[in-house]
Design an enzyme around this catalytic site. Structure first.
Site, PDB file in Angstrom:
ATOM      1  N   ASP A   1     -16.606 -21.742 -83.573  1.00  0.00           N
ATOM      2  CA  ASP A   1     -15.153 -21.549 -83.636  1.00  0.00           C
ATOM      3  C   ASP A   1     -14.514 -22.621 -84.525  1.00  0.00           C
ATOM      4  OD1 ASP A   1     -15.306 -23.728 -81.963  1.00  0.00           O
ATOM      5  OD2 ASP A   1     -13.972 -22.905 -80.416  1.00  0.00           O
ATOM      6  N   SER A   2     -15.342 -23.504 -85.102  1.00  0.00           N
ATOM      7  CA  SER A   2     -14.889 -24.361 -86.193  1.00  0.00           C
ATOM      8  C   SER A   2     -14.362 -23.505 -87.335  1.00  0.00           C
ATOM      9  CB  SER A   2     -16.032 -25.267 -86.682  1.00  0.00           C
ATOM     10  OG  SER A   2     -17.210 -24.514 -86.874  1.00  0.00           O
TER      11      SER A   2
ATOM     12  N   ASP B   1     -20.079 -18.486 -80.851  1.00  0.00           N
ATOM     13  CA  ASP B   1     -19.280 -19.446 -80.087  1.00  0.00           C
ATOM     14  C   ASP B   1     -18.156 -18.700 -79.368  1.00  0.00           C
ATOM     15  OD1 ASP B   1     -18.841 -22.037 -79.335  1.00  0.00           O
ATOM     16  OD2 ASP B   1     -18.003 -22.686 -81.263  1.00  0.00           O
TER      17      ASP B   1
ATOM     18  N   LYS C   1     -22.395 -19.521 -77.072  1.00  0.00           N
ATOM     19  CA  LYS C   1     -22.199 -20.946 -76.748  1.00  0.00           C
ATOM     20  C   LYS C   1     -20.830 -21.106 -76.110  1.00  0.00           C
ATOM     21  CE  LYS C   1     -21.113 -24.298 -79.883  1.00  0.00           C
ATOM     22  NZ  LYS C   1     -19.867 -24.792 -79.291  1.00  0.00           N
TER      23      LYS C   1
ATOM     24  N   GLU D   1     -18.142 -24.304 -74.231  1.00  0.00           N
ATOM     25  CA  GLU D   1     -17.917 -25.745 -74.044  1.00  0.00           C
ATOM     26  C   GLU D   1     -17.681 -26.080 -72.579  1.00  0.00           C
ATOM     27  OE1 GLU D   1     -14.782 -27.112 -76.640  1.00  0.00           O
ATOM     28  OE2 GLU D   1     -15.733 -26.243 -78.412  1.00  0.00           O
TER      29      GLU D   1
ATOM     30  N   GLU E   1     -22.147 -33.369 -78.455  1.00  0.00           N
ATOM     31  CA  GLU E   1     -21.270 -33.725 -79.579  1.00  0.00           C
ATOM     32  C   GLU E   1     -20.549 -35.046 -79.305  1.00  0.00           C
ATOM     33  OE1 GLU E   1     -18.660 -30.685 -81.141  1.00  0.00           O
ATOM     34  OE2 GLU E   1     -17.626 -32.141 -82.432  1.00  0.00           O
TER      35      GLU E   1
HETATM   36  O1  KIV Z   1     -17.617 -24.710 -83.608  1.00  0.00           O
HETATM   37  C1  KIV Z   1     -18.589 -25.331 -84.048  1.00  0.00           C
HETATM   38  O2  KIV Z   1     -18.922 -25.293 -85.228  1.00  0.00           O
HETATM   39  C2  KIV Z   1     -19.342 -26.138 -83.096  1.00  0.00           C
HETATM   40  C3  KIV Z   1     -20.395 -27.046 -83.630  1.00  0.00           C
HETATM   41  C4  KIV Z   1     -19.773 -28.147 -84.384  1.00  0.00           C
HETATM   42  C5  KIV Z   1     -21.323 -27.516 -82.595  1.00  0.00           C
HETATM   43  O3  KIV Z   1     -19.108 -26.066 -81.936  1.00  0.00           O
END
Ligand code: KIV
Length: 262
Positions: free
Chosen positions: A46-47, A85, A115, A117, A180
């Site tokens: 989600d970056s 994510d 993934k 958090e 992280e």
């Molecule tokens: O969103 C993302 O790219 C991430 C990574 C930096 C681990 O969560």
């Protein structure tokens, strides 16, 4: 052809001490390059909100946007495992909502895992997902979706909490955990304690693998790069050179020529 990476490949790699290489991607061309370059795990992070959409955080990214990007990334891969994510508020409101959204990724995109958090606070959600057959990568330490709660993007140093979060997500069934923004010695301790692979970003060299954001690694972004990033190329500079040359050619009638005409 090399077989597709699965969670079992990653467990084997940890056992053998082989480093796991993970990288983000958000589109077909870069996912294909990453896949062909030997990346084991492609994370559709989600970056996206920061490096593709130009926001200062990840909070505004939606499920539909993540579904779209994960689908085109998955289409580009033959070897890497694709992890999607889960965006902010797609899994925090209830276990049912989390399950439905995680299920969408596997049904609609070709991703093999999701993934999310959080540590102990999301363990029940991880448990429900793995019970439903959805592999989950956990993410603890500096968790960008909690930027306001953390008071900024800060290195997390509470060792007892980090260890307890790590143990908790492993017990809940996570197949891996992203560490992280934590000190290297704490990451080493967590990596030695857990049987599942740890993937570090800003967590030092002792993790079972590493992950970076592709825009940072390739020098595409103009954002300030954190200390933990190593920039391996300068694509932004290269792109500007090419685009400026095109602008000049068009303005000077140097493009198109006969060679580009019918
Ligand atoms: O969103 C993302 O790219 C991430 C990574 C930096 C681990 O969560």
């Amino acid at each position: 052809m090399t077989p597709r990476i699965t969670i079992n490949t990653l467990f084997d790699m940890k056992r053998k001490g082989d480093k796991i290489v993970s990288l983000t991607a958000y589109d077909y061309p870069f996912a294909k390059i990453a896949d062909e370059s030997g990346v084991h795990v492609i994370l559709v992070g989600d970056s996206l909100g920061m490096v593709v959409q130009g926001d200062t955080h990840t909070l505004s990214v939606t499920m539909d946007e993540m579904i779209y990007h994960t689908r085109i990334v998955a289409r580009a891969t033959q070897h890497a495992m694709v992890v999607a994510d889960m965006p902010f508020m797609s899994y925090q409101t209830s276990v049912e909502t989390a399950l439905a959204n995680a299920g969408r990724f596997l049904k609609e995109t070709g991703a093999a895992a999701v993934k999310l958090e959080g540590g102990a606070a999301v363990s029940a959600t991880i448990k429900a997902m793995t019970a439903a057959g959805i592999p989950v990568q956990a993410h603890i330490g500096l968790t960008p979706q909690s930027v306001h709660q953390m008071g900024g993007y800060r290195v997390q140093r509470d060792e007892a909490r980090l260890l307890s979060d790590a143990r908790s997500v492993e017990a809940a069934g996570a197949f891996s955990v992203v560490l992280e923004g934590i000190p290297a010695d704490i990451a080493r301790e967590i990596t030695g304690t857990l049987t599942i692979p740890t993937i570090g970003i800003g967590a030092g060299p002792h993790c079972d693998g590493q992950v970076l954001v592709i825009h940072d690694l390739l020098g595409i972004t103009d954002r300030h790069l954190p200390k933990f990033v190593k920039q391996y190329a300068s694509l932004r500079q290269q792109a500007a050179i090419g685009i400026k040359a095109y602008v000049q050619d068009v303005q000077n009638n140097a493009f198109p020529t006969e060679a580009h005409s019918y």
